[in-house]
Design an enzyme around this catalytic site. Structure first.
Site, PDB file in Angstrom:
ATOM      1  N   ASP A 224       0.842  -1.211   0.000  1.00 53.42           N
ATOM      2  CA  ASP A 224       0.000   0.000   0.000  1.00 53.42           C
ATOM      3  C   ASP A 224       0.874   1.256   0.000  1.00 53.42           C
ATOM      4  O   ASP A 224       0.605   2.221  -0.719  1.00 53.42           O
ATOM      5  CB  ASP A 224      -0.980  -0.005   1.185  1.00 53.42           C
ATOM      6  CG  ASP A 224      -0.316  -0.285   2.519  1.00 53.42           C
ATOM      7  OD1 ASP A 224       0.829  -0.799   2.537  1.00 53.42           O
ATOM      8  OD2 ASP A 224      -0.932  -0.005   3.563  1.00 53.42           O
ATOM      9  N   ASP A 252      -0.864  -1.929 -13.342  1.00 51.11           N
ATOM     10  CA  ASP A 252      -1.807  -1.060 -14.061  1.00 51.11           C
ATOM     11  C   ASP A 252      -1.609   0.390 -13.651  1.00 51.11           C
ATOM     12  O   ASP A 252      -1.622   1.293 -14.483  1.00 51.11           O
ATOM     13  CB  ASP A 252      -3.252  -1.472 -13.766  1.00 51.11           C
ATOM     14  CG  ASP A 252      -3.751  -2.534 -14.740  1.00 51.11           C
ATOM     15  OD1 ASP A 252      -2.913  -3.106 -15.465  1.00 51.11           O
ATOM     16  OD2 ASP A 252      -4.967  -2.780 -14.783  1.00 51.11           O
TER      17      ASP A 252
END
Ligand code: NAD
Length: 364
Positions: A224, A252
């Site tokens: 994260d 992505d």
């Protein structure tokens, strides 16, 4: 020594159009003394049309026998109603599975001329060149138990994150090898703070680094925090290695830092073969783009850059890969744009073949 061998699978939609431009680069290399043994075959919808299956056993066998596979794209609306097992994408998945391509390489490279295409500020992305290595064949997308079960008076959805030491070791080795071919820096991302699989991931990557790649600078980051750092200052990274789920998201995210889908190459690598080269398939990230197929509008750069990755990672031809990437950089700097790269500048777009020809001219 035998020529390096390539199996070209153009596939459907714009696949054959962009692959024609790659062929020009291959032909150009032959004029400079590097000849590939190139064969071509069918995959996806065109294979279904010809043989009733998206990938024949013969094509699968040929793919196993070459140094590298180069794939265009598969799919199209005319195949949407086919049985799941016959859909064009099944051909692609069979190739990845049977070649055991466990390391998916997604570069995020920002060409200076396209820096304004990014949603981030120019100085954050200009000159960006990072590589994300995503584990592709294990983890939470494959782990058992999985399913939707009854539990008391409600249902529960279950997926299992599962990694063996050897699965982590092999993808870590791929990433360390890549780092050695780049800036010699590797950052491993997991969630060791809350997941046991992350604890094991971190331990194993560290062990491989200490014992086999002490020359590569290794760091660890929670995934994260990694996502935050990728948007804050992506240039701090060189190679990132991470699991299937986090890699899906982070690759992505990183790819989109750089602009258009028509620019994004990828590679999927497996274990080394007898000749020392990894099993490998190279393909653009984009699909078959049925909305523009047959109109000469497709951007061939993603596929050409995928071939450049093959030169670098399968054939140890880093100089040739640099030359191809440099030619792409030059045509973009000269202002050439296919339709997908036309922003608000009001330039006239060039066609697929004009872009390919310009890249060859820049190579010359
Ligand atoms: P897509 O990537 O084909 O197209 C998305 C959009 O990007 C379209 O507007 C398209 O015109 C544009 N685009 C894509 N590549 C481009 C290029 N090189 N140059 C210029 N513009 C480009 O994704 P989609 O529309 O969601 O899917 C179309 C078909 O492709 C579907 O059948 C899908 O299953 C398949 N698909 C295949 C792959 C693959 O072969 N690896 C990947 C994704 C989708």
């Amino acid at each position: 020594m035998a020529n390096p061998s390539l199996l070209i699978l153009p596939g459907d939609g714009i696949g054959p159009e962009v692959m024609t431009e790659v062929r020009k680069v291959i032909d150009w290399m032959a004029t400079k003394g590097t000849t590939f043994d190139v064969s071509e075959d069918l995959v996806g919808g065109v294979a279904y049309d010809a043989h009733g299956t998206p990938l024949t056993d013969e094509t699968m066998e040929r793919a196993q026998g070459v140094d590298a596979v180069l794939l265009g794209a598969v799919g199209g609306p005319q195949y949407d109603t086919l049985d799941f097992s016959l859909k064009p994408e099944r051909g692609l998945l069979r190739l990845r599975k049977e070649m055991d391509l466990f390391a998916n390489l997604r570069p995020a490279q920002c060409f200076d001329a396209l820096a304004d295409f990014s949603s981030l500020k120019r100085d954050v992305v200009s000159g960006l060149d990072i590589m994300i290595v995503r584990e592709l064949t294990s983890g939470v997308y494959f782990g058992e138990p999985r399913g939707i079960f009854e539990e008391g008076n409600e249902r529960v959805g279950i997926n299992t994150q599962r990694y063996t030491e050897s699965e982590i070791e092999r993808v870590a080795r791929s990433a360390f090898e890549l780092a050695r071919k780049r800036q010699n820096r590797l950052c491993s991302m997991e969630k060791a703070n809350v997941m046991e699989s992350g604890v094991l991931w971190r331990e194993v990557v560290q062990k491989i680094g200490d014992t086999e790649y002490p020359d590569v600078e290794l760091s660890h980051m929670y995934a994260d925090a990694g996502a935050m750092q990728l948007t804050r200052w992506p240039k701090q990274f060189d190679v990132i290695v991470t699991d299937n789920l986090f890699g899906d998201l982070l690759s992505d995210l990183a790819a989109m830092l750089t602009g258009s889908l028509g620019m994004l190459p990828s590679a999927s690598l497996g274990l080394p073969m007898a000749n020392g080269r990894p099993k490998a398939m190279y393909e653009p990230v984009h699909g078959s783009a049925p909305d523009i197929a047959g109109q000469g509008k497709a951007n061939p750069i993603a596929c050409i850059l995928s071939f450049a990755m093959a030169l670098r990672y399968s054939f140890d031809m880093g100089g040739a890969a640099d030359a191809v990437e440099g030619a792409v950089e030059k045509v973009l700097a000269d202002g050439l744009r296919t339709a997908d790269l036309i922003g608000e500048e009001g330039r006239a777009p060039v066609s697929t073949s004009e872009m390919g020809d310009a890249i060859i001219a820049a190579l010359d």
